[in-house]
Write an enzyme that holds these catalytic residues in place. Sequence first.
Site, PDB file in Angstrom:
ATOM      1  N   GLY A 208       0.932  -1.216   0.076  1.00  0.00           N
ATOM      2  CA  GLY A 208       0.022  -0.023   0.004  1.00  0.00           C
ATOM      3  C   GLY A 208       0.867   1.320   0.280  1.00  0.00           C
ATOM      4  O   GLY A 208       2.207   1.181  -0.075  1.00  0.00           O
ATOM      5  N   ASN A 209       0.232   2.588   0.044  1.00  0.00           N
ATOM      6  CA  ASN A 209       0.989   3.718   0.540  1.00  0.00           C
ATOM      7  C   ASN A 209       0.501   4.526   1.316  1.00  0.00           C
ATOM      8  O   ASN A 209      -0.412   4.280   1.769  1.00  0.00           O
ATOM      9  CB  ASN A 209       1.168   4.193  -1.052  1.00  0.00           C
ATOM     10  CG  ASN A 209       0.015   4.552  -1.594  1.00  0.00           C
ATOM     11  OD1 ASN A 209      -0.621   5.623  -1.071  1.00  0.00           O
ATOM     12  ND2 ASN A 209      -0.446   4.259  -2.681  1.00  0.00           N
TER      13      ASN A 209
END
Length: 227
Positions: free
Chosen positions: A29-30
């Site tokens: 993810g980020n």
Amino acid sequence: MSTGDLCGLRIVVSAGTTYEDMVPVHFLGNRSSGHMGFAMATAAAARGAEVMLIAGPVQLATPEGVMRTDVRSAAQMHAAVFAALPCDIYIGAAAVADYTPAQVSASKSKKSDGPLTLTFVRTRDILAELAVDPRRPRLVVGFAAETDDVEAYARDKLVRKKLDLIAANRVGVPGSGFESEDNALLLIDATGTRALGPAPKTQLAHSLLDEVAAGLKRKFLDADRHG
Ligand code: CTP
């Protein structure tokens, strides 16, 4: 009945991160919080637009008067955005993963002492595909998060992805970017570059919508002029 300067327009906004599953317990993810995209959706609805928000996995309440579809991965976000067409304006505020694991293992693998090598493949670029689609929205707006040479990289993205407007911000500095309440943007289009902020994301969203409305007006005028 809705009133406001965006009344009668349908706007699709993507927001937040995406999660790319690797094994049942791990994902890629980020740090995108979704605040900028949610602020854009809130502001657009308050100004009378019909807003469809395509949200990645973020912990944010649905803004008043906004329709919402929740997705997890870049592929799901791609499908949801195209399912939400037609629209007048697309605002791609989501930080969509550029890569996804080539294979997702069904079981959790056991660690070993050696290094781990994973293979990733490119995801489909929602913005770039939308910009050349026969159902292309009148205005396609992208975001760019850059660590350096913000204007040059963002302008390159504007041209390469055939966008009408790009909102670029510098990440990795305090008071701007992913996890900050405030943000500062450089707006780049065919007419030039303007700086917005630093300001709270809610305020920036309205300033950005002013630019979007002006861009849409220019397009209508151009279309009239060219028959
Ligand atoms: N975007 C998209 N679909 C993807 C990836 C990105 O629609 N699969 C959109 C984002 O919503 C955002 C813009 O593209 O509006 C960001 O561009 P991107 O090329 O992802 O920027 P970076 O990840 O910073 O890429 P680069 O490494 O080329 O700088």
